[in-house]
Write a protein that holds these residues in place. Structure first.
Motif, PDB file in Angstrom:
ATOM      1  N   LEU A  81       0.827  -1.209   0.000  1.00 44.36           N
ATOM      2  CA  LEU A  81       0.000   0.000   0.000  1.00 44.36           C
ATOM      3  C   LEU A  81       0.861   1.259   0.000  1.00 44.36           C
ATOM      4  N   LEU A  82       1.927   1.239   0.785  1.00 54.66           N
ATOM      5  CA  LEU A  82       2.827   2.392   0.848  1.00 54.66           C
ATOM      6  C   LEU A  82       3.456   2.655  -0.517  1.00 54.66           C
ATOM      7  N   SER A  83       3.880   1.587  -1.188  1.00 52.14           N
ATOM      8  CA  SER A  83       4.484   1.730  -2.513  1.00 52.14           C
ATOM      9  C   SER A  83       3.487   2.307  -3.514  1.00 52.14           C
ATOM     10  N   GLU A  84       2.251   1.822  -3.461  1.00 48.32           N
ATOM     11  CA  GLU A  84       1.216   2.323  -4.371  1.00 48.32           C
ATOM     12  C   GLU A  84       0.912   3.792  -4.102  1.00 48.32           C
ATOM     13  N   LYS A 242      -8.494   6.248  -5.528  1.00 46.05           N
ATOM     14  CA  LYS A 242      -7.750   5.663  -6.648  1.00 46.05           C
ATOM     15  C   LYS A 242      -7.182   4.302  -6.273  1.00 46.05           C
ATOM     16  N   LEU A 243      -6.672   4.198  -5.054  1.00 41.77           N
ATOM     17  CA  LEU A 243      -6.110   2.927  -4.606  1.00 41.77           C
ATOM     18  C   LEU A 243      -7.205   1.881  -4.450  1.00 41.77           C
ATOM     19  N   GLN A 244      -8.358   2.306  -3.943  1.00 43.23           N
ATOM     20  CA  GLN A 244      -9.493   1.394  -3.819  1.00 43.23           C
ATOM     21  C   GLN A 244      -9.921   0.880  -5.193  1.00 43.23           C
ATOM     22  N   GLN A 245      -9.975   1.776  -6.165  1.00 44.00           N
ATOM     23  CA  GLN A 245     -10.368   1.382  -7.516  1.00 44.00           C
ATOM     24  C   GLN A 245      -9.380   0.374  -8.103  1.00 44.00           C
ATOM     25  N   LYS A 246      -8.102   0.605  -7.876  1.00 44.87           N
ATOM     26  CA  LYS A 246      -7.086  -0.311  -8.401  1.00 44.87           C
ATOM     27  C   LYS A 246      -7.213  -1.685  -7.774  1.00 44.87           C
ATOM     28  N   GLU A 247      -7.448  -1.722  -6.457  1.00 44.95           N
ATOM     29  CA  GLU A 247      -7.584  -3.010  -5.783  1.00 44.95           C
ATOM     30  C   GLU A 247      -8.858  -3.728  -6.207  1.00 44.95           C
ATOM     31  N   SER A 248      -9.918  -2.966  -6.454  1.00 48.89           N
ATOM     32  CA  SER A 248     -11.171  -3.574  -6.904  1.00 48.89           C
ATOM     33  C   SER A 248     -11.000  -4.205  -8.277  1.00 48.89           C
ATOM     34  N   GLN A 249     -10.268  -3.520  -9.146  1.00 48.83           N
ATOM     35  CA  GLN A 249     -10.037  -4.038 -10.494  1.00 48.83           C
ATOM     36  C   GLN A 249      -9.160  -5.281 -10.481  1.00 48.83           C
ATOM     37  N   SER A 250      -8.294  -5.370  -9.455  1.00 43.66           N
ATOM     38  CA  SER A 250      -7.403  -6.529  -9.368  1.00 43.66           C
ATOM     39  C   SER A 250      -8.069  -7.711  -8.674  1.00 43.66           C
ATOM     40  N   GLY A 251      -9.304  -7.493  -8.191  1.00 42.70           N
ATOM     41  CA  GLY A 251     -10.053  -8.593  -7.587  1.00 42.70           C
ATOM     42  C   GLY A 251      -9.926  -8.705  -6.096  1.00 42.70           C
ATOM     43  N   GLY A 252      -9.460  -7.654  -5.434  1.00 40.51           N
ATOM     44  CA  GLY A 252      -9.383  -7.703  -3.973  1.00 40.51           C
ATOM     45  C   GLY A 252      -8.054  -7.200  -3.474  1.00 40.51           C
ATOM     46  N   PHE A 253      -7.786  -7.464  -2.182  1.00 42.81           N
ATOM     47  CA  PHE A 253      -6.555  -6.997  -1.563  1.00 42.81           C
ATOM     48  C   PHE A 253      -5.352  -7.659  -2.218  1.00 42.81           C
TER      49      PHE A 253
END
Length: 255
Positions: A81-84, A242-253
């Motif tokens: 998360l920090l890196s993102e 934005k981070l939430q959207q990216k994680e949602s697109q990747s299918g989760g945490f």
């Protein structure tokens, strides 16, 4: 405070007030976002209580994770998360990049580990849209009522002119003009009062949202009316979305 393309629906820009957004007042947003759980804040800790099961949450002061789960995976997720966040920050204006220190981003990453903050922010955003529409509808309703009053008075004046004796026209027209001007003054004052009420409600919602996110342990959130601090908080929320959207697109945490 939530500042996104979706959040621009609702009140026209000219009617959004100095904060440029409408924020939702949520006294118990943490309750509803955690399936009727309760969050208590005391002695620098947040404790989430749901039914009879108590799970110790996160130390807000130290940012140390507690409770169930593999600590190694939590650490890996924190680094991810920090890196993102560090990558997303590069899209912000340089003046704000300089203010977002490593410590602030690290604390923000800690708050995002279990996904609870995502739920809180998403709920704020969803109901914000509803609030914007409600405020806009209130203003439009008042505007329509004012237009109807003007039309009614104009119709009344025309009818009076049609039956007026020629020698009385010199007196009737100034009287009607004064009556119409008095109506416009009254309606303008009502509109001004409505706008003040909307802005006051918006300002209160900013405070409520700041309280909610501060109680959730989200770094950078506290009660303030400073324009620069408000913009910084909006940028932090934009990073979260934005981070939430990216994680949602990747299918989760992601770990």
């Amino acid at each position: 405070m939530i500042h996104s393309k979706q959040a621009q629906r609702g009140l026209p820009t000219a009617e959004r007030g100095p904060l440029a957004v409408v924020l939702l007042r949520l006294r118990n947003v943490l309750v509803t976002s955690l399936n009727s759980g309760r969050i208590r804040k005391y002695a620098g800790h947040c404790t989430i209580v749901s039914g009879q099961n108590k799970t110790r949450g996160m130390d807000i002061q130290s940012g140390s994770p507690f409770g169930q789960g593999d600590s190694t995976k939590q650490q890996e997720r924190h680094y991810y998360l920090l890196s993102e966040l560090q990558t997303l920050v590069k899209d912000l204006p340089s003046s704000f990049q300089q203010r977002l220190s490593y410590t602030t981003l690290s604390d923000l990453a800690l708050a995002l580990i279990d996904g609870t903050v995502y739920e809180i922010v998403q709920r704020l955003l969803d109901i914000q849209h509803l609030t914007e529409r409600n405020l806009y509808n209130q203003r439009q309703k008042l505007h329509c009522e004012h237009q109807a009053l003007k039309q009614e008075l104009t119709k009344k004046h025309k009818a009076a002119l049609q039956v007026c004796k020629p020698h009385n026209l010199a007196l009737l027209k100034p009287t009607q003009q004064a009556e119409f001007e008095a109506l416009e003054v009254r309606l303008k004052e009502e509109q001004k009062m409505m706008d003040k009420k909307i802005v006051a409600e918006m300002d209160q919602k900013v405070i409520d949202q700041q309280n909610t996110l501060e109680a959730a342990g989200v770094a950078g959130f506290f009660i303030t009316t400073n324009p620069q601090e408000l913009t910084m908080q909006m940028n932090l929320l934009e990073l979260i979305l934005k981070l939430q959207q990216k994680e949602s697109q990747s299918g989760g945490f992601c770990y």
